[in-house]
Design an enzyme around this catalytic site. Structure first.
Site, PDB file in Angstrom:
ATOM      1  N   HIS A  78       9.461   0.762   2.663  1.00 12.41           N
ATOM      2  CA  HIS A  78       8.367  -0.070   2.120  1.00 12.41           C
ATOM      3  C   HIS A  78       8.524  -1.529   2.575  1.00 12.41           C
ATOM      4  CE1 HIS A  78       5.210  -0.429  -1.294  1.00 12.41           C
ATOM      5  NE2 HIS A  78       4.993  -1.348  -0.358  1.00 12.41           N
ATOM      6  N   ARG A  88       0.073   3.542   0.412  1.00 15.94           N
ATOM      7  CA  ARG A  88       0.819   3.984  -0.759  1.00 15.94           C
ATOM      8  C   ARG A  88       1.200   5.452  -0.584  1.00 15.94           C
ATOM      9  NH1 ARG A  88       1.524  -0.651  -1.438  1.00 15.94           N
ATOM     10  NH2 ARG A  88       0.893  -1.962  -3.195  1.00 15.94           N
TER      11      ARG A  88
END
Ligand code: NDP
Length: 308
Positions: free
Chosen positions: A271, A223
């Site tokens: 991502h 993250r």
């Protein structure tokens, strides 16, 4: 059973037709029309805020992602209902491929040759053997362990860091807050595969980079909140770090004015290190639905105290 599908990122057509086929006696609902009190199970991937807390009789909250930090960031998210992370074999395989691809890109200096090509520079860098390089994994869970096993098969030395002490064949395991420094000091490449929690936020900071061998690399596929970006840019500019592979960011999409886009020491991916793969994930979702039907606990339940 009544099953609600809530996602503003995963299209329901990727899930509901296949689930309905395998579970013909269950009824499926979307955000457009449902009675909150009638829902038994909710399937979630980035749901609209505030809805899950209204499902008063829900017996299982099934995430369609492996990470649940986004759900837990919603203060209205219910903490007393079972929340299951999706452990998807297709996603695990994809993550292993992404980690190995980045590690090999660094190990074979391809990141440097791409920059050299742009300025027509012919400059051979020294060749290392995999057994001379240590890859350190922050997080030795589902993804970290699978990546570690694959890296071992290439001959890399592998170290890892986890919250609780443990042993894993062939891997030097460090644990707890005091253990991270020992792992960083060994690691030519550090791969972050931690959940984002209060304890892990900002773990990749100036102090961490200073502990790593000069010229090493980081790969963040967990993250964005794990990396302190100004510290990373300073470590790249000073040469302490040679390269950073970043798949995840505090703000996504990465804003156009972010210095990360154009820094020669940074590889940006959007991502995509591992996407949920319904073709392989469906079986686990169905298994959990059947467990709820049989009154048994679902698999891969989140420990709300630990935050993952
Ligand atoms: P797991 O929960 O299986 O593993 C988490 C690991 O992190 C465990 O080894 C755990 O330790 C360790 N850990 C947690 N807190 C700490 C701490 N405070 N100190 C040290 N170690 C800690 O997670 P997964 O492997 O399934 O997933 C990891 C993350 O990957 C997800 O949370 C998600 O954010 C990210 N992800 C990113 C994707 C992408 O496309 N970029 C796709 C999928 C996931 P212990 O073993 O002791 O419990």
């Amino acid at each position: 059973m009544n099953i609600l599908y809530l996602s503003d990122i995963e299209h329901p057509d990727r899930w509901i037709p296949a689930l309905s086929k395998q579970l013909p006696h269950d009824r499926f609902f979307t955000v457009d029309a449902f009675d909150p009190a009638s829902i038994d199970i909710v399937l979630l991937a980035r749901p609209p805020a505030g809805i899950v807390g209204r499902l008063s009789n829900v017996k299982l909250i099934q995430s369609l992602f492996m990470g649940v930090d986004g759900l837990l960031a919603d203060p209205t998210f219910p903490r007393r209902k079972p929340l299951s992370r999706l452990i998807d074999p297709g996603m695990v395989a994809a993550m292993v491929e992404s980690v190995v691809a980045h590690v090999l890109d660094y190990h074979r200096h391809h990141y440097a040759y791409r920059n050299d090509q742009a300025i027509r520079k012919w400059d051979r860098l020294p060749q290392y053997m995999t057994c001379e390089r240590t890859v350190g994994l922050l997080g030795l869970g589902e993804l970290g362990t699978a990546a570690a096993k694959s890296l071992l098969s290439f001959g890399f030395k592998v170290a890892g860091w986890k919250r609780r002490p443990g042993e894993l064949a062939g891997i030097e395991v460090f644990s707890g807050p005091a253990g991270v420094g020992g792992m960083l000091a060994l690691s030519n490449v550090v791969v972050c595969l931690l959940p984002l929690t209060a304890e892990t936020r900002g773990v990749l900071n100036a102090a961490a980079f200073a502990k790593m061998p000069k010229g090493s690399a980081i790969i963040n596929v967990a993250r964005g909140g794990h990396v302190v970006v100004p510290d990373l840019l300073a470590a790249l500019d000073s040469g302490q770090l040679a390269h950073a592979y970043l798949d995840v960011f505090d703000k996504e999409p990465l804003p156009a004015d972010s210095p990360l886009w154009s820094h020669p020491g940074v590889t940006v991916t959007p991502h995509t290190a591992a996407l949920t793969e319904p073709r392989t994930a469906m079986a686990r979702v169905i298994e959990n639905i059947e467990r709820v039907r049989a009154g048994r606990p679902a698999l891969s339940l989140v420990d709300f105290g630990a935050g993952y």
